[in-house]
Design a protein around this motif. Structure first.
Motif, PDB file in Angstrom:
ATOM      1  N   VAL A  49       0.685  -0.649  -0.130  1.00 54.55           N
ATOM      2  CA  VAL A  49      -0.336   0.022  -0.455  1.00 54.55           C
ATOM      3  C   VAL A  49       0.691   0.650  -0.050  1.00 54.55           C
ATOM      4  O   VAL A  49       1.718   0.988   1.158  1.00 54.55           O
ATOM      5  CB  VAL A  49      -0.913  -0.239   1.090  1.00 54.55           C
ATOM      6  CG1 VAL A  49      -1.948   1.501   1.486  1.00 54.55           C
ATOM      7  CG2 VAL A  49      -1.808  -0.986   0.909  1.00 54.55           C
ATOM      8  N   TYR A  50       0.427   1.966  -1.088  1.00 54.68           N
ATOM      9  CA  TYR A  50       1.687   3.620  -0.777  1.00 54.68           C
ATOM     10  C   TYR A  50       0.212   4.513  -0.789  1.00 54.68           C
ATOM     11  O   TYR A  50      -0.269   4.699  -0.950  1.00 54.68           O
ATOM     12  CB  TYR A  50       2.073   3.708  -2.288  1.00 54.68           C
ATOM     13  CG  TYR A  50       2.691   2.220  -2.930  1.00 54.68           C
ATOM     14  CD1 TYR A  50       3.983   2.368  -2.369  1.00 54.68           C
ATOM     15  CD2 TYR A  50       2.926   1.266  -3.458  1.00 54.68           C
ATOM     16  CE1 TYR A  50       4.714   1.568  -2.982  1.00 54.68           C
ATOM     17  CE2 TYR A  50       3.486   0.223  -4.425  1.00 54.68           C
ATOM     18  CZ  TYR A  50       4.741   0.477  -3.777  1.00 54.68           C
ATOM     19  OH  TYR A  50       5.211  -0.789  -3.676  1.00 54.68           O
ATOM     20  N   LEU A  51       1.529   5.206   0.561  1.00 52.67           N
ATOM     21  CA  LEU A  51       0.036   6.492   0.040  1.00 52.67           C
ATOM     22  C   LEU A  51       1.199   7.508  -0.271  1.00 52.67           C
ATOM     23  O   LEU A  51       1.832   7.835   0.195  1.00 52.67           O
ATOM     24  CB  LEU A  51       0.528   7.044   1.785  1.00 52.67           C
ATOM     25  CG  LEU A  51      -1.053   6.150   2.898  1.00 52.67           C
ATOM     26  CD1 LEU A  51      -0.345   6.289   3.658  1.00 52.67           C
ATOM     27  CD2 LEU A  51      -1.985   6.390   2.564  1.00 52.67           C
ATOM     28  N   ALA A  52       1.141   8.188  -1.373  1.00 53.04           N
ATOM     29  CA  ALA A  52       0.917   9.553  -2.295  1.00 53.04           C
ATOM     30  C   ALA A  52       0.720  10.582  -2.516  1.00 53.04           C
ATOM     31  O   ALA A  52      -0.581  10.449  -2.263  1.00 53.04           O
ATOM     32  CB  ALA A  52       0.781   8.759  -4.075  1.00 53.04           C
ATOM     33  N   SER A  53       1.616  11.239  -1.808  1.00 56.61           N
ATOM     34  CA  SER A  53       1.379  13.021  -1.893  1.00 56.61           C
ATOM     35  C   SER A  53       1.784  13.529  -3.367  1.00 56.61           C
ATOM     36  O   SER A  53       3.074  13.750  -3.154  1.00 56.61           O
ATOM     37  CB  SER A  53       1.561  13.166  -0.284  1.00 56.61           C
ATOM     38  OG  SER A  53       0.627  12.406   0.791  1.00 56.61           O
ATOM     39  N   VAL A  54       1.405  14.113  -3.550  1.00 57.01           N
ATOM     40  CA  VAL A  54       2.195  15.361  -4.727  1.00 57.01           C
ATOM     41  C   VAL A  54       1.999  16.352  -3.889  1.00 57.01           C
ATOM     42  O   VAL A  54       1.478  16.920  -3.585  1.00 57.01           O
ATOM     43  CB  VAL A  54       1.273  15.561  -5.609  1.00 57.01           C
ATOM     44  CG1 VAL A  54       1.766  16.611  -6.768  1.00 57.01           C
ATOM     45  CG2 VAL A  54       0.995  14.131  -6.625  1.00 57.01           C
ATOM     46  N   SER A  55       3.297  17.260  -3.820  1.00 55.71           N
ATOM     47  CA  SER A  55       3.423  18.359  -3.329  1.00 55.71           C
ATOM     48  C   SER A  55       3.202  19.699  -3.732  1.00 55.71           C
ATOM     49  O   SER A  55       3.193  20.016  -5.215  1.00 55.71           O
ATOM     50  CB  SER A  55       5.155  18.521  -2.609  1.00 55.71           C
ATOM     51  OG  SER A  55       5.917  17.227  -2.098  1.00 55.71           O
ATOM     52  N   GLU A  56       2.768  20.590  -3.093  1.00 50.02           N
ATOM     53  CA  GLU A  56       2.104  21.878  -3.763  1.00 50.02           C
ATOM     54  C   GLU A  56       2.392  22.741  -2.695  1.00 50.02           C
ATOM     55  O   GLU A  56       2.786  23.177  -2.038  1.00 50.02           O
ATOM     56  CB  GLU A  56       0.231  21.951  -4.205  1.00 50.02           C
ATOM     57  CG  GLU A  56       0.088  20.863  -4.980  1.00 50.02           C
ATOM     58  CD  GLU A  56      -1.325  21.008  -5.053  1.00 50.02           C
ATOM     59  OE1 GLU A  56      -1.335  21.960  -6.517  1.00 50.02           O
ATOM     60  OE2 GLU A  56      -2.375  20.417  -4.860  1.00 50.02           O
TER      61      GLU A  56
ATOM     62  N   PHE B  56      -1.342   9.163 -11.694  1.00 47.71           N
ATOM     63  CA  PHE B  56      -1.105   7.840 -12.481  1.00 47.71           C
ATOM     64  C   PHE B  56      -0.144   7.012 -13.031  1.00 47.71           C
ATOM     65  O   PHE B  56      -0.078   5.789 -13.277  1.00 47.71           O
ATOM     66  CB  PHE B  56      -1.880   8.064 -14.360  1.00 47.71           C
ATOM     67  CG  PHE B  56      -3.931   8.308 -13.961  1.00 47.71           C
ATOM     68  CD1 PHE B  56      -4.402   7.280 -12.842  1.00 47.71           C
ATOM     69  CD2 PHE B  56      -4.588   8.949 -14.619  1.00 47.71           C
ATOM     70  CE1 PHE B  56      -5.606   7.518 -12.668  1.00 47.71           C
ATOM     71  CE2 PHE B  56      -5.803   9.466 -14.885  1.00 47.71           C
ATOM     72  CZ  PHE B  56      -6.529   8.243 -13.881  1.00 47.71           C
ATOM     73  N   SER B  57       1.106   8.007 -13.026  1.00 46.55           N
ATOM     74  CA  SER B  57       2.109   7.422 -13.417  1.00 46.55           C
ATOM     75  C   SER B  57       2.749   7.374 -12.538  1.00 46.55           C
ATOM     76  O   SER B  57       3.769   5.745 -12.463  1.00 46.55           O
ATOM     77  CB  SER B  57       3.002   8.736 -14.185  1.00 46.55           C
ATOM     78  OG  SER B  57       2.715   9.531 -15.520  1.00 46.55           O
ATOM     79  N   ALA B  58       2.094   7.354 -11.313  1.00 46.05           N
ATOM     80  CA  ALA B  58       3.263   6.695  -9.624  1.00 46.05           C
ATOM     81  C   ALA B  58       2.814   5.451  -9.267  1.00 46.05           C
ATOM     82  O   ALA B  58       2.608   4.393  -8.891  1.00 46.05           O
ATOM     83  CB  ALA B  58       2.890   7.469  -8.933  1.00 46.05           C
ATOM     84  N   ALA B  59       0.949   5.028 -10.084  1.00 46.44           N
ATOM     85  CA  ALA B  59       0.843   4.043  -9.778  1.00 46.44           C
ATOM     86  C   ALA B  59       0.923   3.182 -10.572  1.00 46.44           C
ATOM     87  O   ALA B  59       1.151   1.944 -10.383  1.00 46.44           O
ATOM     88  CB  ALA B  59      -0.889   4.315 -10.100  1.00 46.44           C
TER      89      ALA B  59
END
Length: 272
Positions: free
Chosen positions: A178-185, A227-230
Motif C-alpha cells: 500500500v502506497y500513500l502518495a502525496s503530490v507536493s504543492e 497515474f504514473s506513480a501507480a
C-alpha cells in the motif's frame, strides 16, 4: 467486500467491470448483484402525444432482454455467486437506491449513451457524492484486477481522502503493498489536515503496512502524476477522495477528481 453492486449496461466497459466484480467476489467470497436499469423517459421534440416514444418501447425492451440473455450466458460458468436485478428508471437513481445494502458500486467511466466521450461522468459524480457505498470506476481496457497487487492511495490529507481510506480498508488489507502518495504543492503548509504519517498509523491499526511516497509537483497534471506513480509500482487501482473542493469549483476549474475521471488509466476507488 461481500456485497457488490454492478451497473449492468450494454457499453464498452461492461466486460471490464464484470470481470473486476468477479475477481473481487472470488477473493472475498462475495456476492454480485448486476443491476440493469432501463428508462422509457424518451423525449422527442414535437412528440406531444408520445407516438415516437410508444414506437421505440418494443425496440428498447428487446435490446434490454437480448443484453441480459447474452450476459447471463457469459456468467453461467463463472465460479462466483451472482444475481440479476431489473428495474425501470434512470440508472443513477436506481444504483443510488440499491447501494444502501451494498459494500461497493462498480461502474464504467461514461454516462449512459455517452460511451467513449472522454469526459467526467455525471452519474459517477453523483454516486460518489451521495451513495453510502464507495464507487469503483473501471476503464474499458481493464482485463481483470489482481486483488493481491499493490494499491496506491492518493493522499492530500483532506476529510474526503480519510473517508476513502477508511472505505478501502477491506481491499487494502488484501494488497501486497500500500502506497500513500502525496503530490507536493506550494500551499500545502497552509492547510490544516491529516498528514500521511497519520494515515499510515491508522492503517497500521488494521494490520496494514503503508509506504509513504512524496512526489514533487512538476509540470504534469496531478492526476497524470498519480497515474504514473501507480503504474510504475504496478498497482491494481488508485484510491482517492472524491471532490475535495466544492462541486461548483470542480466543474468550473477542474480538479484532480474531475481530471482523473476524464481519462482513467486504471480503476479508481472513490468515496466522499
Amino acid at each position: 467486500m461481500k456485497s457488490i453492486l454492478v451497473h449492468a449496461n450494454d457499453d464498452s466497459s461492461m466486460e471490464a467491470r464484470m470481470q473486476v466484480a468477479l475477481d473481487i467476489a472470488r477473493a472475498s467470497g462475495g456476492h454480485i448483484t448486476f443491476l440493469q436499469s432501463v428508462s422509457y423517459e424518451v423525449f422527442a421534440p414535437g412528440d406531444f402525444y408520445g407516438s415516437a416514444m410508444a414506437a421505440a418501447l418494443p425496440q428498447i425492451k428487446e435490446a434490454a432482454e437480448e443484453f441480459r440473455a447474452k450476459t447471463e450466458t457469459d456468467l453461467a460458468n463463472e465460479d462466483a455467486n451472482w444475481e440479476w436485478k431489473f428495474l425501470y428508471g434512470m440508472a443513477e437513481s436506481r444504483l443510488l437506491e440499491q447501494s444502501a445494502l451494498h459494500d461497493i458500486i462498480i461502474v464504467g467511466p461514461d454516462d449512459v449513451g455517452e460511451d467513449g466521450m472522454h469526459r467526467p461522468s455525471a452519474m459517477v459524480g453523483q454516486l460518489a457524492l451521495k451513495a453510502p457505498a464507495p464507487v469503483l470506476v473501471v476503464p474499458a481496457d481493464t482485463k481483470r484486477i489482481d486483488i493481491r497487487a499493490p494499491i496506491l492511495v492518493a493522499w492530500n490529507g483532506s476529510s474526503e481522502a480519510c473517508v476513502a481510506l477508511r472505505a478501502a480498508v477491506p481491499l487494502l488489507s488484501l494488497a501486497s503493498e500500500v502506497y500513500l502518495a502525496s503530490v507536493s504543492e506550494p500551499n500545502d503548509k497552509n492547510r490544516a489536515d491529516f498528514g500521511a504519517d497519520e494515515a499510515a498509523e491508522y492503517l497500521s491499526r488494521h494490520g496494514i503496512r503503508a509506504e509513504i511516497v512524496e512526489i514533487p509537483r512538476g509540470e504534469a497534471k496531478i492526476s497524470d502524476t498519480l497515474f504514473s506513480a501507480a503504474q510504475m509500482r504496478e498497482c491494481s487501482m488508485m484510491v482517492m477522495g472524491a471532490y475535495g473542493h466544492s462541486r461548483l469549483a470542480e466543474m468550473l476549474l477542474g480538479g484532480v477528481t474531475r481530471r482523473s475521471l476524464t481519462d482513467p488509466q486504471l480503476p479508481i476507488f472513490l468515496a466522499h
